[in-house]
Scaffold this motif. Structure first.
Motif, short mmCIF file in Angstrom:
data_model
loop_
_atom_site.label_atom_id
_atom_site.label_comp_id
_atom_site.label_asym_id
_atom_site.label_seq_id
_atom_site.Cartn_x
_atom_site.Cartn_y
_atom_site.Cartn_z
N GLN A 17 -0.30 2.79 -16.27
CA GLN A 17 0.66 3.05 -15.20
C GLN A 17 0.83 4.54 -14.90
OE1 GLN A 17 2.65 1.14 -13.00
NE2 GLN A 17 1.13 -0.36 -13.57
N LYS A 19 0.75 7.52 -11.75
CA LYS A 19 1.67 7.68 -10.63
C LYS A 19 1.58 6.48 -9.71
CE LYS A 19 3.03 10.93 -7.02
NZ LYS A 19 2.76 12.23 -6.36
N THR A 20 2.74 5.91 -9.35
CA THR A 20 2.77 4.71 -8.51
C THR A 20 3.16 5.09 -7.09
OG1 THR A 20 3.43 3.39 -10.42
CG2 THR A 20 3.73 2.40 -8.26
N TYR A 21 2.37 4.65 -6.12
CA TYR A 21 2.62 4.93 -4.71
C TYR A 21 3.18 3.65 -4.07
CZ TYR A 21 -0.21 9.09 -5.55
OH TYR A 21 -0.70 10.28 -6.03
N TYR A 22 4.51 3.53 -4.08
CA TYR A 22 5.16 2.29 -3.65
C TYR A 22 4.96 2.02 -2.17
CZ TYR A 22 7.41 2.41 -8.21
OH TYR A 22 7.64 2.43 -9.56
N ARG A 23 4.91 3.08 -1.36
CA ARG A 23 4.69 2.86 0.07
C ARG A 23 3.31 2.26 0.32
NH1 ARG A 23 6.32 7.69 3.98
NH2 ARG A 23 8.28 7.16 2.94
N LYS A 24 2.33 2.71 -0.44
CA LYS A 24 0.98 2.14 -0.32
C LYS A 24 0.98 0.67 -0.74
CE LYS A 24 -1.88 5.36 1.12
NZ LYS A 24 -2.80 5.15 2.26
N ILE A 25 1.73 0.35 -1.78
CA ILE A 25 1.80 -1.05 -2.23
C ILE A 25 2.36 -1.92 -1.12
CG2 ILE A 25 2.87 -2.64 -3.87
CD1 ILE A 25 2.77 -0.39 -5.93
N LEU A 26 3.45 -1.49 -0.49
CA LEU A 26 4.05 -2.26 0.60
C LEU A 26 3.08 -2.43 1.77
CD1 LEU A 26 7.67 -0.73 0.67
CD2 LEU A 26 6.96 -2.98 -0.22
N PRO A 127 -2.58 0.49 -5.92
CA PRO A 127 -1.72 -0.23 -4.97
C PRO A 127 -2.37 -1.48 -4.39
CG PRO A 127 -1.63 2.12 -4.54
CD PRO A 127 -2.73 1.91 -5.54
#
Length: 243
Positions: A17, A19-26, A127
């Motif tokens: 885990q 860096k997580t790119y939450y906008r990319k996941i969405l 993502p």
């Protein structure tokens, strides 16, 4: 070998885990979900009708009307719905992942990410894998429901089997644990589709022709992997020892 190394790196990135790119996941959730729902529902509905027509014809001949829904449950719900859904997702989503990342690879956009101190695995791949692992199980459930509706319609219209009789047979043959297994298969297939598609994209070399070839090979590799994985999952989850 280079592609296998990329796949191993992807799995390590998922486990550790970064860096997580939450906008990319969405963004990719929309691609893997609402963007793919039409072909999944259409294929599942017709597949449910076709399977019911073929099985009901033989079972009705032997007077086993009450077993039509059970045969549908054992074959379509456990096996066909997850495989069909994953195959459609591989053709629509996996190929898109391979072509998008492949185009970035041949135009040196991946190298630009390295220069910006951004790991392309964390930014581009993770993502997509997370989105597919979440959406494919959900799409599988929707495909299952649509397939059951198709089976009910075919059994009622062509063989005059009451919907209540068909659904009761489905309930008698399916167990609550089957729903968990269907979701598990959807999760594993989703990970496979995303990882294979992204790894083919990351290892693309050349130009536009090679990008197209990577997308095609990603789909074929995903299909083969899905069937192989389903075989071993079926042995592990459903096969009973003979002694």
């Amino acid at each position: 070998m280079r592609r296998i190394k990329k796949q191993i790196r992807i799995f390590f990135s998922l486990i550790l885990q970064g860096k997580t790119y939450y906008r990319k996941i969405l963004q990719h959730l929309m691609t893997a979900g609402p963007g793919s729902i039409s072909p999944v529902l259409l294929v599942s509905g017709f597949a449910g009708m076709i399977f019911t027509i073929q099985t009901a014809r033989e079972l009705v001949r032997f007077g086993a009307v009450n077993a039509v829904g059970g045969a549908f449950a054992l074959a379509f719900c456990r096996e066909l719905a997850p495989i069909l859904t994953a195959s459609i997702m591989a053709g629509q989503v996996g190929s898109a992942f391979a072509s998008e990342i492949g185009a970035m690879q041949v135009t040196e956009q991946i190298d630009a990410l390295y220069m910006l101190k951004t790991d392309p695995i964390d930014y581009l791949v993770v993502p997509r894998v997370i989105a597919c692992s979440l959406m494919v199980p959900l799409m599988t459930i929707l495909a299952l429901v649509m397939g059951i509706f198709g089976g009910v319609f075919a059994a009622s219209y062509f063989y005059k089997i009451l919907p209540e009789t068909f659904l009761e047979s489905v309930r008698n043959f399916l167990e609550p644990s089957d729903l968990f297994i269907i979701l598990l298969k959807g999760f594993i297939f989703g990970v496979l589709v995303a990882v294979i598609g992204c790894s083919w994209g990351l290892t693309t070399k050349g130009g536009a022709k090679e990008v197209g070839e990577s997308a095609t090979k990603a789909v074929v590799t995903s299909w083969v992997s899905i069937f192989v994985m389903d075989f071993f999952l079926s042995l592990l989850l459903f096969e009973q020892p003979a002694f």
